[in-house]
Structure formats: C-alpha cells, structure tokens
Design a protein around this motif. Structure first.
Motif, PDB file in Angstrom:
ATOM      1  N   THR A  59       4.615  22.481  -6.275  1.00 14.93           N
ATOM      2  CA  THR A  59       5.969  23.620  -6.091  1.00 14.93           C
ATOM      3  C   THR A  59       6.175  24.296  -7.261  1.00 14.93           C
ATOM      4  OG1 THR A  59       7.313  21.462  -6.936  1.00 14.93           O
ATOM      5  CG2 THR A  59       7.049  22.304  -4.403  1.00 14.93           C
ATOM      6  N   VAL A  60       5.502  23.542  -8.359  1.00 13.02           N
ATOM      7  CA  VAL A  60       5.684  24.314  -9.722  1.00 13.02           C
ATOM      8  C   VAL A  60       4.694  25.713  -9.780  1.00 13.02           C
ATOM      9  CG1 VAL A  60       5.173  24.181 -12.199  1.00 13.02           C
ATOM     10  CG2 VAL A  60       5.948  22.336 -10.934  1.00 13.02           C
TER      11      VAL A  60
ATOM     12  N   ALA B 226       6.169  28.236  -7.337  1.00 13.17           N
ATOM     13  CA  ALA B 226       7.343  29.008  -7.761  1.00 13.17           C
ATOM     14  C   ALA B 226       6.656  29.713  -8.689  1.00 13.17           C
ATOM     15  CB  ALA B 226       8.309  28.079  -8.467  1.00 13.17           C
TER      16      ALA B 226
ATOM     17  N   ALA C 133      11.310  26.773  -4.979  1.00 13.58           N
ATOM     18  CA  ALA C 133      10.976  25.841  -5.413  1.00 13.58           C
ATOM     19  C   ALA C 133      11.407  24.512  -4.641  1.00 13.58           C
ATOM     20  CB  ALA C 133      11.003  25.542  -7.097  1.00 13.58           C
TER      21      ALA C 133
ATOM     22  N   ASN D 171      14.366  29.519 -10.311  1.00  7.29           N
ATOM     23  CA  ASN D 171      13.187  28.556 -10.145  1.00  7.29           C
ATOM     24  C   ASN D 171      12.825  27.651 -11.273  1.00  7.29           C
ATOM     25  OD1 ASN D 171      12.296  28.676  -7.213  1.00  7.29           O
ATOM     26  ND2 ASN D 171      12.194  30.934  -7.944  1.00  7.29           N
TER      27      ASN D 171
ATOM     28  N   ILE E  66      13.195  23.552 -11.095  1.00  3.57           N
ATOM     29  CA  ILE E  66      11.986  22.685 -11.547  1.00  3.57           C
ATOM     30  C   ILE E  66      12.392  21.672 -12.783  1.00  3.57           C
ATOM     31  CG2 ILE E  66       9.567  22.397 -11.990  1.00  3.57           C
ATOM     32  CD1 ILE E  66       9.104  25.186 -10.611  1.00  3.57           C
TER      33      ILE E  66
END
Length: 784
Positions: free
Chosen positions: A274-275, A278, A581, A638, A642
């Motif tokens: 997801t990092v 994003a 994210a 985002n 995160i």
C-alpha cells in the motif's frame, strides 16, 4: 499556407477508445459526425409554458401578457398555442439579433471564428435567446426567474431535435454502448462545449482509472497470496493473550485470537504494497491532470474556442439584448467579504460539530449495544457501532447536501458578483468546500484521532465523565477507516445512481399518464420534419403542440444540472485518491461506477430530461483548481495514513530495532516474530486504578476463568503506565517518514508536471497558423 492537421492528443483519445473517431473523415455516413443543426421555420429557439387563466383581471394573466409584450418589443416572434389547461409560447428571434452577435464577437478581444461563416447553429441561437429571456424585466422589476417562482409561467425550455436525438440515442445514449467511444463532437454540436468537456473529462478519468484499479487489485491479491504465511496473523490466531474490556460494565475480557478473522482482513490493505500504491496514486493524479490539460487544449483548439472568454461573451450578450445597457462595474466590499468569511467559518464549524455528534453517537451506541440482549451485537458492539455510524453519516451527507446548496446560494447573493461566470465560480468553491467537509470530517477523525486520544486503562478519556471514548478496532485503526470508506462509497454510488436514473424515469412516466395523448403527426408534417426540403414550410398547430408537449413532459433542467454531475465525480475523485492507502480497491469501485455513470448521464440528458441550454466554454472552470488541490491534499493525507494510522512504521521499527533480526545476525526465526506481543502493554488488578476501572465481573474469560491482568495495545510501562522509549522512537520515525514521503512524492509530481506540457506543440502551431490566416483575410477584405 493552409495547415489542417489533426491533433495528436485527439488521435490518442480515439485510439484508446475514449472518444469515437468522427473527426475529418467523411468516407461513409456511419463515420460522419453530426453537423451542427441550423435554424429553420420548423424549429423554435425557446418555449415558455403557463397555466391558462380565464379571468383577464388576475395579476397572473396581466404579468403573462406584459412579459410577452416585452418580448415582442424586442422583435421576437411569438407563437401562442393553447392546450386545455396550459398555454405554450413558441419564441423565435430575428436574424438581425444573431448578425449583431456575430459582428460584436468578431471585433471583441475573444474572437470565436468558428461562428463567423455559414448559418448560425441552433445551439448558438438557443444560448442567445435564453440570455435575452433571462434579462427581460417587467416595469415592476420582475424577471423570468422570479415569474417562474410566482407561477406566472410554469416552465421554460429549449426543444430537443428529434432527428439528432435519435442519432445520439443510437450511437451514445444507450446501455449497449458502455464500452464504445463517445461521439464528443456530436455532443458538442448538440449540447454545447460545456457538456462536451464534461464527458471528455469523465471519459479520460475513467480510462486512467484502469491502471490504478489494476494495480490496486494486484496489491490486494499480493496481500491475499501471502497473508496465510504471515507470522503476524499466525501470532494473533494462536495467541492466548487476554485483552482488556472494550467498554464499561457489560464488556468482559476477551482473547486476542478472537480477532483472527479481522487480522486477516486488515493485512489485505495494511501491508508494504500500500505504501508503493499510495506513491503511485499521487503521481497518477498529476499525470491525469496534466494530460487532461493537453486533451482540453487540443479539443478547444479544434473547436476554435481556445481564446474564448466567458466574461467577454456575457458583455456581448448584454449589448445584443440592450444596445443602451450600462456595464456592470466590478465591486468589492470588505464588509461583505468579512461577513461571507464569518458565515463560511460558522457553517464549517457546524459541519465539524456534526462529525463530533457522530463520534458521540458511536460511543453511546457501543455502550447500548454491549448492554443489549442480542448476544451477537453485544459481542461485536464496536464493529456494529462503526457500521451504524457510517450509515448515519451517509444520511447526514444527504441532508447537508441540500442545506449546503441553499447556504452557498445565499452567500453568493451577499457577494453581489459582477457576472454569472464569477457567481458560478464562487458557488462552486463554496459548495465543494462544504460538501468536502461534510464527507471527510468524520473520515479524518477516524483516520487520525480515533484510538489516539482515548487514554489507557486507569486513565480513560470520557465524554461528560460517563462514556468511554471509543477505541480503534482490535485488528488496527485502519480497519475502522476501511469500513467507513467502503460503506459510504458503496452506498453513495449505488443509491445516488438509482435515484439519479429512477427519479427522472418515474417523473416522465407520471407526466405521460397525466397528460392526454395527441394524435400522431399528420403525414404532411411528418415528411417535412423528417426530410430535408428547400421550402422550409411551417408545421401545423397540432404537430407543434405534440412536439412541445413531448418536451414539456420531460424532467426540468437548470444551471445546476451539470454542476451536480461534476460535484459527484469530483467528490468520488477525492475518495479515490485521498485515503487510497486505506482502501486500495477504491479505484476499482470508481471505475465500475464511471462506466455506468457515463451512459446513465447520457441517457438522462438525451431521453429523460429537457434539453440543456448549450453553453460555450474552453475549460471545466474552477474544477481544475479543485482537482489540483485534491491532488496535493492526497499526498499529505496518504503520507499521514501510512505514517500515523497504519502499523507500517511500528513493524519497520520492530524489524530493525527490537525483533529477532535487530542484532544483524541471520536466524531461522522470522524477523517479525513476537511483534504482536511487543506491541501490547499489561495492567494488573492489584493496582487500585485498574481495580476501580474494571469490576471483578468483567475480569472473567469466556471459559469462566477469573484473571487478574489484561493487555491492551500501546507502548506503556507496566508499572507506572508511562510511555516507553520504543513509543518515542516510533513517533520520531513516523514524523520522519511523513516528511520524507511527502517531499519525495511532491518532487515526483513537480517533475511529472514539468515533463508533460499542458499545451501540445501541435496546438500552439495550429493557433499560430489560424491567427496568420485570419489577419491575411482581414487585410484582403479591407483592401477590397
């Protein structure tokens, strides 16, 4: 030298299937675009509808007659047809009005050379007549808008053209055309540049969602493929750790292994992938906007409206309507601006207050559900409260949408803007700001405050000293954000589309039932309307009435109709980018919705609603600035999601500083083994503060065992509950990550924006050649 070369950007959109290839090739009727309709005696520029009034002494009748006389004084041709309880006024403007418009357009600073040759398109005639009707005032000061509010007139509309309408239904406005390109030039010729640019923007947005949705699905599948082997899930599912009660009185201690299913779900969207996703979405937003600017420039150049100015046209229309008109001077009042600023602040505080009310609702609902008689709801009171809060949030959004619209209009009235264009920009900014706060204030609370201000066992934060502030979901704070986003996004898109299509369809069906059916169009008029003839004979009265009634039965449209579509899509764009994210599948949901939305809007505009007044423009207006602001906010949000909301940073710190691999030696143990226990703190009942917090009845496990301790998620000392050094290290890394993430992504955005020029070289060269040819033509005409 003649230079007519198709823009590369236009050819790219045709190749990708965003638009249908209907440019300069007329080899066959199937690929030929619809030419702009021209005015004939068979068509009318505008129609007014009023209820018949038997008593000529009534004020309604007098105002009707007075307004019609005002129109006749402007040399407008009025055709009156009575049908039982309603009377129709067909309006045609003389050619002198349009020749005057053309001349003023030619000598103005914002020339539109596309309308300097040939017949005046019917779309242009409609736009001019609409302006004239809106700026005719009775001696008492009322205009048409106020007469409609007083029910002096029932409706005003421009007529659909049956033949063009049929062609648009065949090629565009039907469900079977979902995966075909849009005939943008045909849409522009019929509905005007403003509507055409909306569909061009929506088509490009939908196409660019394909890679975003694909990558989101890949990130999801990546997590799905490896979550079974994750030591984190194994540690949760096999844990015997006893967790502290989640609420007062009824809630008891529970086992960490009870959240095994939720842990599996949370790892699907709270992982390393997801990092990168994003970061990709932040660059994707910039690419989307920069390439959109190129496509817009190409099409507006092709349509010869690149240099067009809305304020300039409004000034020209003022002169066309009244040659003796006075200019509307620009005004600015610090008092009015201060008043508007104060009122906007108060409304935003009200909206934020509603978000706080939702928080209180979830807190109270959690307690009531936990103390209820339903065992399932009692055991899952936290999750149920989050779901109920999300549903209530949706209904709050629905109600506040109406309130926000009324408030925005009132604030624009206070400002007294110089032109309609300025009022439209001001209204758009205010309405979007209010709607954005309405939708996202609760989400921002869930993302950045939930579970971080609730305290700890022995020191819980309470509302009014009674109700414990809610905690994050046992599987992590990101789970709450995911649930909230998924419910709101699905509900908003599904229910909105049902009402958006079902409402107009039902209203049209109801109007057809209430009005009587006229006989079929006589053969002579049918032939005249269907075929091209040189005589341009007038239709009979019955056939005119039939056509006018058919348009009258359709749903009304106004200046906000297209604004509503833009607002819906831009808010969806916000959902897709700002918290992506936490919800990598958001682009996929948006893609599915947009494929349906394009055809739904097309069917609605062509078949279910009266024809929109064709508006000319060369951009989507202030929406471009709004989209760029959302792109910047998405980077910040985002990065914070995160860095602050997810467990990405705590896991990173554990891996390299506290886990089995911290000393740098390679072992057979997974580097994340023991992370779950490391992230928990423990309290004991022999502490008086804990004894006062939890009753003995709450310290009983589901198996009936009495326990004297329990764990909770935090980095605190087990003795004095102070924050541990690990907490401060994690906090420092969180802030460092947010700063680094945002700087890297912003640099990538700036490089992308610099690398992709907003105006293609083809457009610049085409404009250069067009200007040169115009000057040569002007010189030649002056020498003759």
């Amino acid at each position: 030298m003649s230079r007519h070369r198709r823009q590369a950007s236009i050819e790219l959109l045709e190749l990708m299937g965003v638009v249908k290839e209907n440019g300069n090739h007329f080899d066959s009727p199937e690929t030929s675009p619809l030419l702009p309709s021209v005015h004939t005696p068979l068509s009318y520029d505008y129609v007014l509808v009023a209820k018949t009034v038997d008593d000529p002494e009534k004020d309604t009748f007098k105002m009707q007659e007075a307004f019609i006389e005002k129109l006749k004084m402007k040399n407008l041709k009025i055709t009156k047809i009575i049908d039982d309880t309603v009377v129709f006024y067909g309006i045609q403007a003389p050619n002198e009005v349009f020749e005057k418009y053309r001349y003023l357009l030619k000598v103005s600073d914002a020339c539109n050379w596309s309308e300097q040759q040939g017949s005046v398109p019917l779309s242009t005639r409609i736009r001019i007549v609409h302006f004239i009707l809106s700026h005719v005032f009775l001696n008492t000061g009322e205009n048409l808008f106020e007469l409609l509010k007083k029910k002096v007139f029932e409706a005003k509309f421009c007529l659909h053209e049956r033949k063009t309408q049929k062609e648009l239904r065949k090629s565009w406005a039907r469900w079977t055309a979902c995966f075909r390109g849009q005939p943008i030039n045909d849409v522009r010729n019929y509905f005007g540049e403003k509507v055409a640019l909306y569909y061009l923007w929506l088509g490009w947005y939908t196409l660019l969602l394909l890679p975003a949705a694909l990558l989101g699905v890949i990130v999801f599948l990546y997590a799905l493929a490896f979550y079974k082997t994750s030591p984190l899930i194994k540690e949760v599912c096999e844990s015997n750790t006893i967790m502290c009660p989640l609420c007062d009185k009824r809630c008891k201690v529970w086992l960490l292994s009870d959240t095994c299913l939720y842990a599996k779900v949370s790892i699907l969207f709270d992982n390393e992938g997801t990092v990168m996703f994003a970061m990709f979405m932040a660059v994707w937003t910039t690419l989307f906007l920069e390439f959109w600017k190129r496509h817009r420039a190409s099409y507006t150049c092709e349509w010869k409206v690149f240099d067009w100015c809305e304020e300039e046209e409004e000034l020209i229309l003022d002169i066309v309507n009244d040659a003796e008109c006075a200019p509307k001077e620009h005004k600015h009042s610090y008092l009015r601006s201060t008043l508007v600023l104060i009122l906007v602040t108060l409304i935003l505080l009200l909206i934020i207050g509603l978000a706080h009310a939702l928080v209180v609702f979830r807190v109270v609902a959690t307690v009531m559900l936990a103390e209820g008689s339903w065992e399932f709801l009692s055991d899952h009171s936290n999750t149920a409260a989050v779901i109920l809060g999300a549903v209530l949030h949706y209904f709050t959004i629905t109600i506040m949408t109406r309130v926000n619209r009324i408030v925005s209009l009132k604030l624009c009235d206070i400002e007294e803007n110089q032109s309609f264009a300025a009022s439209e920009r001001s209204f758009t900014v205010k309405m979007f700001t209010f709607q954005f706060f309405t939708l996202f204030s609760s989400l921002f609370y869930v993302a950045f405050f939930l579970g971080r201000i609730n305290g700890h066992p022995g020191g819980y934060v309470r509302i009014a000293g009674k109700w414990r502030l809610e905690e994050c979901h046992p599987s992590g704070c990101l789970t709450d954000l995911f649930i909230q986003m998924a419910i709101i996004m699905v509900l908003k898109q599904t229910i909105s589309n049902v009402f958006e299509f079902g409402g107009p369809w039902f209203n049209r069906w109801l109007k057809r039932r209430r009005t009587k059916k006229l006989q079929r169009k006589c053969p002579h008029c049918y032939k005249k309307a269907d075929q091209q003839t040189n005589r341009w004979e007038e239709l009979c009265e019955i056939c005119k009435l039939s056509d006018w009634l058919r348009n009258y039965r359709l749903n009304d449209v106004n200046s906000f109709s297209l604004f509503n579509e833009f607002l819906e899509m831009v808010l969806q764009f916000s959902f897709t980018t700002i918290f992506v994210a936490a919800f990598p599948l958001a682009p996929l949901l948006a893609l599915i919705n947009n494929i349906i939305e394009i055809r739904l809007d097309a069917i609605k505009m062509v078949s279910l609603e009266r024809r929109m007044v064709p508006k000319k423009t060369n951009d989507i207006g202030v929406w471009t600035d709004v989209l760029e602001a959302i792109g910047v906010l998405a980077v910040i949000a985002n990065g914070l999601v995160i860095g602050i909301s997810s467990d990405f940073i705590p896991r990173l710190v554990y891996r390299y500083s506290y886990g089995p691999c911290a000393n740098g030696t390679v072992t057979d143990t997974d580097c994340m083994a023991g992370y779950i226990n490391n992230s928990l703190s423990t309290v004991y009942m022999n502490d008086q503060r804990i004894y006062n917090e939890f009753s003995p009845d709450q310290m009983v496990t589901p198996s009936g065992q009495n326990v004297s301790y329990c764990s909770y998620k935090d980095y605190r000392s087990n003795e004095d509950y102070s924050l541990t050094p690990q907490f401060w290290l994690i906090l420092a890394v969180r802030f460092a990550f947010v700063i680094l993430f945002e700087h890297v992504v912003v640099i990538c955005k700036f490089i992308t924006a610099w690398f992709v020029p907003s105006v293609p070289l083809d457009v610049k060269n085409q404009r250069l050649f067009d200007k040169l040819n115009r000057l040569k033509e002007e010189l030649s005409s002056s020498e003759v």
